[in-house]
Design a protein around this motif. Structure first.
Motif, mmCIF file in Angstrom:
data_model
loop_
_atom_site.group_PDB
_atom_site.id
_atom_site.type_symbol
_atom_site.label_atom_id
_atom_site.label_comp_id
_atom_site.label_asym_id
_atom_site.label_seq_id
_atom_site.Cartn_x
_atom_site.Cartn_y
_atom_site.Cartn_z
ATOM 1 N N MET A 137 0.866 -1.170 0.000
ATOM 2 C CA MET A 137 0.000 0.000 0.000
ATOM 3 C C MET A 137 0.900 1.216 0.000
ATOM 4 O O MET A 137 1.840 1.306 0.785
ATOM 5 C CB MET A 137 -0.896 0.008 1.231
ATOM 6 N N GLN A 138 0.610 2.129 -0.915
ATOM 7 C CA GLN A 138 1.417 3.336 -0.995
ATOM 8 C C GLN A 138 0.541 4.536 -1.281
ATOM 9 O O GLN A 138 -0.554 4.403 -1.815
ATOM 10 C CB GLN A 138 2.491 3.179 -2.069
ATOM 11 N N THR A 139 1.018 5.670 -0.902
ATOM 12 C CA THR A 139 0.361 6.931 -1.228
ATOM 13 C C THR A 139 1.299 7.656 -2.164
ATOM 14 O O THR A 139 2.472 7.869 -1.835
ATOM 15 C CB THR A 139 0.112 7.763 0.039
ATOM 16 N N ILE A 140 0.781 7.985 -3.351
ATOM 17 C CA ILE A 140 1.627 8.643 -4.343
ATOM 18 C C ILE A 140 1.033 9.982 -4.733
ATOM 19 O O ILE A 140 -0.176 10.181 -4.657
ATOM 20 C CB ILE A 140 1.819 7.757 -5.604
ATOM 21 N N SER A 141 1.887 10.887 -5.130
ATOM 22 C CA SER A 141 1.450 12.188 -5.628
ATOM 23 C C SER A 141 1.609 12.198 -7.135
ATOM 24 O O SER A 141 2.666 11.854 -7.657
ATOM 25 C CB SER A 141 2.284 13.311 -5.012
ATOM 26 N N LEU A 142 0.536 12.571 -7.797
ATOM 27 C CA LEU A 142 0.560 12.648 -9.257
ATOM 28 C C LEU A 142 0.791 14.086 -9.687
ATOM 29 O O LEU A 142 0.561 15.021 -8.909
ATOM 30 C CB LEU A 142 -0.759 12.122 -9.827
ATOM 31 N N THR A 152 0.394 -5.683 -17.040
ATOM 32 C CA THR A 152 -0.075 -4.866 -15.928
ATOM 33 C C THR A 152 -1.592 -4.842 -15.966
ATOM 34 O O THR A 152 -2.192 -4.658 -17.029
ATOM 35 C CB THR A 152 0.475 -3.428 -16.002
ATOM 36 N N VAL A 153 -2.198 -5.008 -14.795
ATOM 37 C CA VAL A 153 -3.645 -4.993 -14.654
ATOM 38 C C VAL A 153 -4.011 -3.892 -13.665
ATOM 39 O O VAL A 153 -3.483 -3.845 -12.551
ATOM 40 C CB VAL A 153 -4.171 -6.356 -14.149
ATOM 41 N N LEU A 154 -4.896 -2.998 -14.092
ATOM 42 C CA LEU A 154 -5.436 -1.946 -13.230
ATOM 43 C C LEU A 154 -6.852 -2.366 -12.862
ATOM 44 O O LEU A 154 -7.682 -2.580 -13.748
ATOM 45 C CB LEU A 154 -5.446 -0.604 -13.967
ATOM 46 N N VAL A 155 -7.125 -2.516 -11.565
ATOM 47 C CA VAL A 155 -8.430 -2.974 -11.096
ATOM 48 C C VAL A 155 -9.125 -1.807 -10.393
ATOM 49 O O VAL A 155 -8.596 -1.264 -9.417
ATOM 50 C CB VAL A 155 -8.293 -4.184 -10.147
ATOM 51 N N LEU A 156 -10.313 -1.448 -10.896
ATOM 52 C CA LEU A 156 -11.050 -0.286 -10.397
ATOM 53 C C LEU A 156 -12.317 -0.729 -9.668
ATOM 54 O O LEU A 156 -13.166 -1.421 -10.246
ATOM 55 C CB LEU A 156 -11.411 0.637 -11.560
ATOM 56 N N HIS A 157 -12.449 -0.313 -8.434
ATOM 57 C CA HIS A 157 -13.587 -0.726 -7.606
ATOM 58 C C HIS A 157 -14.829 0.092 -7.892
ATOM 59 O O HIS A 157 -14.785 1.156 -8.498
ATOM 60 C CB HIS A 157 -13.216 -0.664 -6.120
ATOM 61 N N GLY A 158 -15.953 -0.425 -7.409
ATOM 62 C CA GLY A 158 -17.223 0.277 -7.476
ATOM 63 C C GLY A 158 -17.499 1.009 -6.183
ATOM 64 O O GLY A 158 -16.588 1.264 -5.373
ATOM 65 N N GLY A 159 -18.767 1.326 -5.963
ATOM 66 C CA GLY A 159 -19.161 2.109 -4.800
ATOM 67 C C GLY A 159 -18.845 1.460 -3.469
ATOM 68 O O GLY A 159 -18.686 2.145 -2.467
ATOM 69 N N GLY A 160 -18.732 0.125 -3.442
ATOM 70 C CA GLY A 160 -18.456 -0.578 -2.201
ATOM 71 C C GLY A 160 -17.033 -0.434 -1.699
ATOM 72 O O GLY A 160 -16.732 -0.779 -0.563
ATOM 73 N N GLY A 161 -16.150 0.055 -2.544
ATOM 74 C CA GLY A 161 -14.766 0.261 -2.122
ATOM 75 C C GLY A 161 -13.824 -0.826 -2.588
ATOM 76 O O GLY A 161 -14.237 -1.818 -3.194
ATOM 77 N N VAL A 186 -7.407 10.972 -14.246
ATOM 78 C CA VAL A 186 -6.473 10.709 -13.149
ATOM 79 C C VAL A 186 -5.780 9.374 -13.372
ATOM 80 O O VAL A 186 -4.555 9.257 -13.268
ATOM 81 C CB VAL A 186 -7.201 10.726 -11.782
ATOM 82 N N TYR A 187 -6.567 8.346 -13.716
ATOM 83 C CA TYR A 187 -5.976 7.017 -13.882
ATOM 84 C C TYR A 187 -5.156 6.900 -15.169
ATOM 85 O O TYR A 187 -4.146 6.198 -15.184
ATOM 86 C CB TYR A 187 -7.051 5.934 -13.779
ATOM 87 N N LEU A 188 -5.544 7.608 -16.204
ATOM 88 C CA LEU A 188 -4.683 7.659 -17.392
ATOM 89 C C LEU A 188 -3.367 8.355 -17.035
ATOM 90 O O LEU A 188 -2.296 7.948 -17.495
ATOM 91 C CB LEU A 188 -5.394 8.373 -18.546
ATOM 92 N N GLY A 189 -3.449 9.377 -16.189
ATOM 93 C CA GLY A 189 -2.241 10.048 -15.711
ATOM 94 C C GLY A 189 -1.369 9.133 -14.874
ATOM 95 O O GLY A 189 -0.138 9.182 -14.955
ATOM 96 N N LEU A 190 -1.997 8.278 -14.058
ATOM 97 C CA LEU A 190 -1.241 7.300 -13.268
ATOM 98 C C LEU A 190 -0.465 6.365 -14.196
ATOM 99 O O LEU A 190 0.719 6.110 -13.981
ATOM 100 C CB LEU A 190 -2.194 6.492 -12.382
ATOM 101 N N LEU A 191 -1.133 5.852 -15.233
ATOM 102 C CA LEU A 191 -0.465 4.950 -16.172
ATOM 103 C C LEU A 191 0.667 5.665 -16.898
ATOM 104 O O LEU A 191 1.748 5.099 -17.086
ATOM 105 C CB LEU A 191 -1.472 4.377 -17.167
ATOM 106 N N ALA A 192 0.436 6.917 -17.285
ATOM 107 C CA ALA A 192 1.485 7.693 -17.959
ATOM 108 C C ALA A 192 2.651 7.946 -17.012
ATOM 109 O O ALA A 192 3.819 7.820 -17.403
ATOM 110 C CB ALA A 192 0.912 9.016 -18.471
ATOM 111 N N ASP A 193 2.351 8.295 -15.752
ATOM 112 C CA ASP A 193 3.392 8.561 -14.761
ATOM 113 C C ASP A 193 4.269 7.330 -14.540
ATOM 114 O O ASP A 193 5.470 7.454 -14.311
ATOM 115 C CB ASP A 193 2.728 8.984 -13.446
ATOM 116 N N ARG A 194 3.673 6.160 -14.633
ATOM 117 C CA ARG A 194 4.413 4.904 -14.459
ATOM 118 C C ARG A 194 5.020 4.390 -15.769
ATOM 119 O O ARG A 194 5.675 3.357 -15.781
ATOM 120 C CB ARG A 194 3.481 3.819 -13.894
ATOM 121 N N GLY A 195 4.754 5.096 -16.881
ATOM 122 C CA GLY A 195 5.292 4.667 -18.175
ATOM 123 C C GLY A 195 4.657 3.383 -18.681
ATOM 124 O O GLY A 195 5.305 2.619 -19.400
ATOM 125 N N LEU A 196 3.393 3.156 -18.341
ATOM 126 C CA LEU A 196 2.720 1.916 -18.697
ATOM 127 C C LEU A 196 1.859 2.080 -19.944
ATOM 128 O O LEU A 196 1.235 3.115 -20.152
ATOM 129 C CB LEU A 196 1.842 1.450 -17.531
#
Length: 197
Positions: free
Chosen positions: A3-8, A27-36, A79-89
């Motif tokens: 678990m990490q906290t990152i600044s974009l 690489t797999v990005l898993v996005l949750h729903g309203g339940g968290g 935001v998540y596209l930015g995360l992938l770009a920030d990681r070079g993915l």
């Protein structure tokens, strides 16, 4: 799991769980729903042996900060596209459940750099399907949410009266955040299907 906290670069702080080998071919990005995030933990675990798996907590969920400018699903997709770009993915498999499915579809529609390779949507929101109207979860009570979420609601329903006060407050805050992100159109975007082509 790490678990990490990152600044974009968007001045957003993001809470992210990362599992699997960092040098994995996929690489797999898993996005949750309203339940968290806990609702997609089994999905992340499934891919963790042979894939790099990223599971963010959407800003505003589980007590994480949500900046004032983050008020809709397209902004969260960015935001998540930015995360992938920030990681070079690139060529990332994006799996989204419920609200996360909407975010995944929005990411695919907005991706101009090949960051998203494939999407998997599980019980997704975002597109109104004829004969299958979407329910606005923000206005529902916990029992009603369970009735719309599971075939066997009695098996999975957790009475909020049995939870600690902190957990109930967290769930209410999660629903408030979902209400903010979906306030423009409810649980679907009338333009998204056309944008997906």
């Amino acid at each position: 799991m790490t678990m990490q906290t990152i600044s974009l670069p968007s001045d957003l702080t993001l809470t992210l769980d990362e599992t699997g080998p960092a040098d994995a071919a996929r690489t797999v990005l898993v996005l949750h729903g309203g339940g968290g995030p806990f609702t997609v933990a089994p999905i992340a675990a499934h891919f963790g042996d042979d894939s790099r798996v990223l599971v963010p907590t959407h800003p505003g969920w589980n007590g994480t900060p949500r900046p004032e400018w983050l008020t809709d699903i397209p902004a969260l997709a960015d935001v998540y596209l930015g995360l992938l770009a920030d990681r070079g993915l690139s060529d990332v498999v994006v799996i989204g459940s419920s609200l996360g499915g909407w975010i995944a579809a929005q990411m695919a529609a907005r991706d101009t750099d090949g960051r998203v390779g494939r999407i998997v949507i599980i019980d997704g929101a975002g597109i109104e399907v004829p004969g299958g109207p979407l329910v606005d979860f923000v206005g529902l009570g916990p029992r009603e949410q369970a009735e719309h979420s599971w075939h066997d609601a009695d098996r999975f329903f957790v009475d909020p009266a049995t939870l600690p006060d902190e957990r109930v407050a967290e769930q209410r805050a999660n629903m408030r955040t979902m209400g903010i992100l979906t306030s423009q159109h409810g649980m679907s975007d009338p333009d998204l299907q056309a944008e997906l082509g």
